[in-house]
Scaffold this motif. Structure first.
Motif, PDB file in Angstrom:
ATOM      1  N   ARG A  56      -8.164  21.226  -1.932  1.00 34.90           N
ATOM      2  CA  ARG A  56      -8.613  20.868  -0.603  1.00 34.90           C
ATOM      3  C   ARG A  56      -8.290  22.093   0.321  1.00 34.90           C
ATOM      4  O   ARG A  56      -8.941  22.815   0.998  1.00 34.90           O
ATOM      5  CB  ARG A  56      -7.875  19.309  -0.248  1.00 34.90           C
ATOM      6  N   TRP A  85       4.567   3.290  -5.579  1.00 34.30           N
ATOM      7  CA  TRP A  85       5.628   3.467  -7.028  1.00 34.30           C
ATOM      8  C   TRP A  85       6.566   3.527  -5.184  1.00 34.30           C
ATOM      9  O   TRP A  85       8.254   3.099  -5.121  1.00 34.30           O
ATOM     10  CB  TRP A  85       5.709   5.260  -6.714  1.00 34.30           C
ATOM     11  N   ARG A 101      10.008   1.267  -3.492  1.00 31.83           N
ATOM     12  CA  ARG A 101      11.127   1.776  -3.674  1.00 31.83           C
ATOM     13  C   ARG A 101      11.953   1.765  -2.003  1.00 31.83           C
ATOM     14  O   ARG A 101      13.122   1.058  -2.477  1.00 31.83           O
ATOM     15  CB  ARG A 101      11.214   3.534  -3.503  1.00 31.83           C
ATOM     16  N   ASN A 112       9.442  16.471  -1.396  1.00 37.24           N
ATOM     17  CA  ASN A 112      10.186  16.308  -0.534  1.00 37.24           C
ATOM     18  C   ASN A 112      10.922  14.554  -0.726  1.00 37.24           C
ATOM     19  O   ASN A 112      11.692  14.130   0.179  1.00 37.24           O
ATOM     20  CB  ASN A 112      10.360  16.520   1.453  1.00 37.24           C
ATOM     21  N   ARG A 168      -3.673  17.855   6.992  1.00 38.89           N
ATOM     22  CA  ARG A 168      -3.675  17.249   6.154  1.00 38.89           C
ATOM     23  C   ARG A 168      -2.712  16.871   4.462  1.00 38.89           C
ATOM     24  O   ARG A 168      -2.169  16.062   4.201  1.00 38.89           O
ATOM     25  CB  ARG A 168      -4.436  16.208   6.286  1.00 38.89           C
ATOM     26  N   ASN A 179      -2.976   8.934   5.990  1.00 34.64           N
ATOM     27  CA  ASN A 179      -3.602   9.648   6.554  1.00 34.64           C
ATOM     28  C   ASN A 179      -4.397  10.185   6.423  1.00 34.64           C
ATOM     29  O   ASN A 179      -4.239  11.488   6.743  1.00 34.64           O
ATOM     30  CB  ASN A 179      -2.311  10.054   7.879  1.00 34.64           C
ATOM     31  N   SER A 180      -4.419  10.898   5.083  1.00 32.84           N
ATOM     32  CA  SER A 180      -4.764  12.085   4.332  1.00 32.84           C
ATOM     33  C   SER A 180      -6.339  12.436   4.348  1.00 32.84           C
ATOM     34  O   SER A 180      -7.038  13.285   3.595  1.00 32.84           O
ATOM     35  CB  SER A 180      -4.321  12.226   2.909  1.00 32.84           C
ATOM     36  N   SER A 206       0.818  10.721 -11.488  1.00 35.33           N
ATOM     37  CA  SER A 206       0.178  10.575 -10.250  1.00 35.33           C
ATOM     38  C   SER A 206       0.318  10.996  -9.592  1.00 35.33           C
ATOM     39  O   SER A 206      -0.455  12.229  -8.252  1.00 35.33           O
ATOM     40  CB  SER A 206       0.576   9.145 -10.123  1.00 35.33           C
ATOM     41  N   TRP A 212       4.679   7.274 -12.249  1.00 34.62           N
ATOM     42  CA  TRP A 212       3.915   7.816 -11.162  1.00 34.62           C
ATOM     43  C   TRP A 212       4.189   9.456 -10.990  1.00 34.62           C
ATOM     44  O   TRP A 212       4.073   9.894 -10.037  1.00 34.62           O
ATOM     45  CB  TRP A 212       5.408   6.507 -10.515  1.00 34.62           C
ATOM     46  N   ASN A 246       7.610   8.186   5.147  1.00 32.00           N
ATOM     47  CA  ASN A 246       6.966   9.598   5.285  1.00 32.00           C
ATOM     48  C   ASN A 246       6.122  10.177   4.323  1.00 32.00           C
ATOM     49  O   ASN A 246       5.191  10.108   4.232  1.00 32.00           O
ATOM     50  CB  ASN A 246       7.618  10.378   5.060  1.00 32.00           C
ATOM     51  N   LEU A 247       5.801   9.346   3.121  1.00 33.34           N
ATOM     52  CA  LEU A 247       4.588   9.907   1.725  1.00 33.34           C
ATOM     53  C   LEU A 247       3.518   8.604   1.824  1.00 33.34           C
ATOM     54  O   LEU A 247       2.506   9.367   1.375  1.00 33.34           O
ATOM     55  CB  LEU A 247       5.334   9.567   0.167  1.00 33.34           C
ATOM     56  N   VAL A 292      -1.779  13.696  -7.244  1.00 33.14           N
ATOM     57  CA  VAL A 292      -2.479  13.919  -5.503  1.00 33.14           C
ATOM     58  C   VAL A 292      -1.828  14.960  -5.206  1.00 33.14           C
ATOM     59  O   VAL A 292      -2.702  15.332  -3.871  1.00 33.14           O
ATOM     60  CB  VAL A 292      -1.071  12.642  -5.014  1.00 33.14           C
ATOM     61  N   ALA A 327       5.299  16.009   1.673  1.00 36.41           N
ATOM     62  CA  ALA A 327       5.522  14.562   1.524  1.00 36.41           C
ATOM     63  C   ALA A 327       6.196  14.348   0.359  1.00 36.41           C
ATOM     64  O   ALA A 327       7.259  14.438  -0.368  1.00 36.41           O
ATOM     65  CB  ALA A 327       5.213  13.273   2.106  1.00 36.41           C
ATOM     66  N   GLN A 375      -1.165   5.137  -6.704  1.00 43.62           N
ATOM     67  CA  GLN A 375       0.041   4.530  -8.283  1.00 43.62           C
ATOM     68  C   GLN A 375       1.134   4.623  -6.719  1.00 43.62           C
ATOM     69  O   GLN A 375       2.230   4.221  -7.450  1.00 43.62           O
ATOM     70  CB  GLN A 375      -0.702   5.127  -8.994  1.00 43.62           C
ATOM     71  N   VAL A 376       1.207   5.547  -6.180  1.00 46.70           N
ATOM     72  CA  VAL A 376       2.356   6.790  -5.639  1.00 46.70           C
ATOM     73  C   VAL A 376       2.666   5.544  -4.475  1.00 46.70           C
ATOM     74  O   VAL A 376       4.168   5.697  -3.591  1.00 46.70           O
ATOM     75  CB  VAL A 376       1.682   7.995  -4.922  1.00 46.70           C
ATOM     76  N   LEU A 410       0.898  15.821   2.690  1.00 45.94           N
ATOM     77  CA  LEU A 410       1.235  15.503   1.636  1.00 45.94           C
ATOM     78  C   LEU A 410       1.561  15.493   0.622  1.00 45.94           C
ATOM     79  O   LEU A 410       2.821  15.453  -0.383  1.00 45.94           O
ATOM     80  CB  LEU A 410      -0.656  15.252   1.700  1.00 45.94           C
ATOM     81  N   ARG A 428      11.688   9.142   3.148  1.00 44.75           N
ATOM     82  CA  ARG A 428      10.956   9.772   2.241  1.00 44.75           C
ATOM     83  C   ARG A 428      10.086   9.127   1.981  1.00 44.75           C
ATOM     84  O   ARG A 428       9.073   9.550   1.973  1.00 44.75           O
ATOM     85  CB  ARG A 428      12.229  10.266   1.030  1.00 44.75           C
ATOM     86  N   ALA A 488       1.801  10.114   4.799  1.00 44.45           N
ATOM     87  CA  ALA A 488       1.187  11.442   4.344  1.00 44.45           C
ATOM     88  C   ALA A 488      -0.369  10.580   3.740  1.00 44.45           C
ATOM     89  O   ALA A 488      -0.956  11.816   3.827  1.00 44.45           O
ATOM     90  CB  ALA A 488       1.896  11.734   3.727  1.00 44.45           C
ATOM     91  N   ILE A 489       0.072   9.565   3.165  1.00 49.79           N
ATOM     92  CA  ILE A 489      -1.006   8.885   2.450  1.00 49.79           C
ATOM     93  C   ILE A 489      -2.159   8.777   2.827  1.00 49.79           C
ATOM     94  O   ILE A 489      -3.140   8.866   2.847  1.00 49.79           O
ATOM     95  CB  ILE A 489      -0.950   7.941   0.629  1.00 49.79           C
ATOM     96  N   SER A 500      -4.832   8.278  -8.379  1.00 47.95           N
ATOM     97  CA  SER A 500      -3.498   8.121  -8.186  1.00 47.95           C
ATOM     98  C   SER A 500      -2.368   8.488  -6.704  1.00 47.95           C
ATOM     99  O   SER A 500      -1.469   7.684  -7.240  1.00 47.95           O
ATOM    100  CB  SER A 500      -3.109   9.881  -8.573  1.00 47.95           C
ATOM    101  N   ALA A 501      -3.084   8.151  -5.760  1.00 49.51           N
ATOM    102  CA  ALA A 501      -2.445   8.801  -4.776  1.00 49.51           C
ATOM    103  C   ALA A 501      -1.587   6.089  -4.425  1.00 49.51           C
ATOM    104  O   ALA A 501      -0.984   6.732  -3.812  1.00 49.51           O
ATOM    105  CB  ALA A 501      -3.885   8.430  -2.910  1.00 49.51           C
TER     106      ALA A 501
END
Lengths: 158, 158
Positions: free
Chosen positions: B50, A46, A50, B76, B66, A76-77, B39, B36, A69-70, B43, B73, A42-43, B70, A66, A73-74, A39-40
Motif C-alpha cells: 500500500r 494471536w 496474549r 514492535n 495507517r 484502524n488500518s 500472518s 501467526w 497497539n497491534l 500483513v 506495531a 489471525q494476528v 501497522l 504491545r 493498528a489493525i 492474516s490480519a
C-alpha cells in the motif's frame, strides 16, 4: 474535428489510460484481499490470546500494551478495503468465511468495524494510563464483544 | 520430614504445578506460532504494498500513516516470541520458510529484528511530521532494506 478538440480528446484518452493503469495497480486480486484479511484477523487472534493469557496469569503491562497497539493498528488500518467487490467468494489461505451479508450491507458492516476500532483504541488508552488489571480486563471484554457481534452477523463458522 | 519442611515442600510442589500449568498455557503449539508469524509478515507485505502504491501514484498521507503504524506495531510486537524453540520446522498456513540459522543465531536474528522495528518506528515519525513524499520514500527505502537483509540471512525463498 478541430486540432484543439483533437488534442483535448487525446489528452483525455491519455488521462483515462493513466487512470485505468493506476486503478489496475490499486486493485489487488481477490485472492490477495482474502489472504490479507485472513492474516490480519489471525494476528488479532494471536494478540487477543496474549492479552487473555496475561490477564489470567499475572498482568504484564508491556506485553498487553504491545498486543493492544497491534490490534488497534489493525482495527484502524482500513480493513474495509480488504472486503472490496469481487472478493465475496474465493480462497486466500482458505475459503473465505465472510458471509454475503458483509458485502450486501456495507453500512452495518462498516459500523461494526468502527466499533471494533473504537474499543481497540480505548484499550490502548486504558493500558497506557497505567490502569489496574481489572480495568484493563473490563475494556478488553468490551473489545471482545465487538469481535463477537461482527462475527455473529458477518462470519460463517470455520 | 518435619511438618514445616513438608509444608514447604508441598507449597513448592503446588507452585511448581502452577508454574507448569502457566507455562503450558503460555506455550502455544508450534503450528500456531508458524501460522501467526506467517500472518504477521503477510500483513507487513500488504501494508508495504500500500505504501509503495501510494508513493508511486500520488502520496496519500492518511493511507501511508495507517500502513506505517501497522507495520511498526508488528515490528514492535515481540515477533521473536513467534520463533520459539520447537517451531524450527512445521507448517502454519504453509511449511515454514525460516532458515535453521534464525534459531541457531538468535543474537543476530534479534539484532535484525531490532533494525526492522527502529526503521518502522522512524517511518511513522517521518510520515507524522508531515514530511514530503520524497522524504517518506527515502525512509521507506531504509525500512525495506531491513526486510531484505533479514530475508537474505534467515528466510528461504518460497
Amino acid at each position: 474535428m478541430k486540432p484543439i478538440a483533437s488534442l483535448t480528446f487525446l489528452a483525455g484518452a491519455i488521462a483515462l489510460a493513466a487512470a485505468t493503469s493506476a486503478l489496475a495497480q490499486q486493485a489487488p486480486k481477490p485472492e490477495n484481499l482474502i489472504k490479507w484479511r485472513q492474516s490480519a484477523f489471525q494476528v488479532v487472534a494471536w494478540n487477543s490470546g496474549r492479552i487473555k493469557a496475561s490477564l489470567d496469569s499475572g498482568y504484564d503491562k508491556t506485553l498487553v500494551l504491545r498486543s493492544a497497539n497491534l490490534i488497534a493498528a489493525i482495527a484502524n488500518s482500513g480493513l474495509g478495503s480488504l472486503f472490496a467487490a469481487g472478493s465475496e467468494t474465493g480462497k486466500g489461505w482458505h475459503d473465505t468465511t465472510a458471509k454475503p451479508e458483509a458485502f450486501a450491507n456495507p453500512a452495518k458492516f462498516g459500523e461494526l468495524g468502527g466499533e471494533f476500532a473504537k474499543e481497540a483504541t480505548e484499550l490502548v488508552r486504558v493500558v497506557s494510563s497505567g490502569a489496574d488489571a481489572a480495568a484493563v480486563k473490563e475494556q478488553f471484554g468490551k473489545l471482545q464483544k465487538t469481535c463477537k457481534s461482527c462475527h455473529d452477523d458477518f462470519r460463517n463458522a470455520n
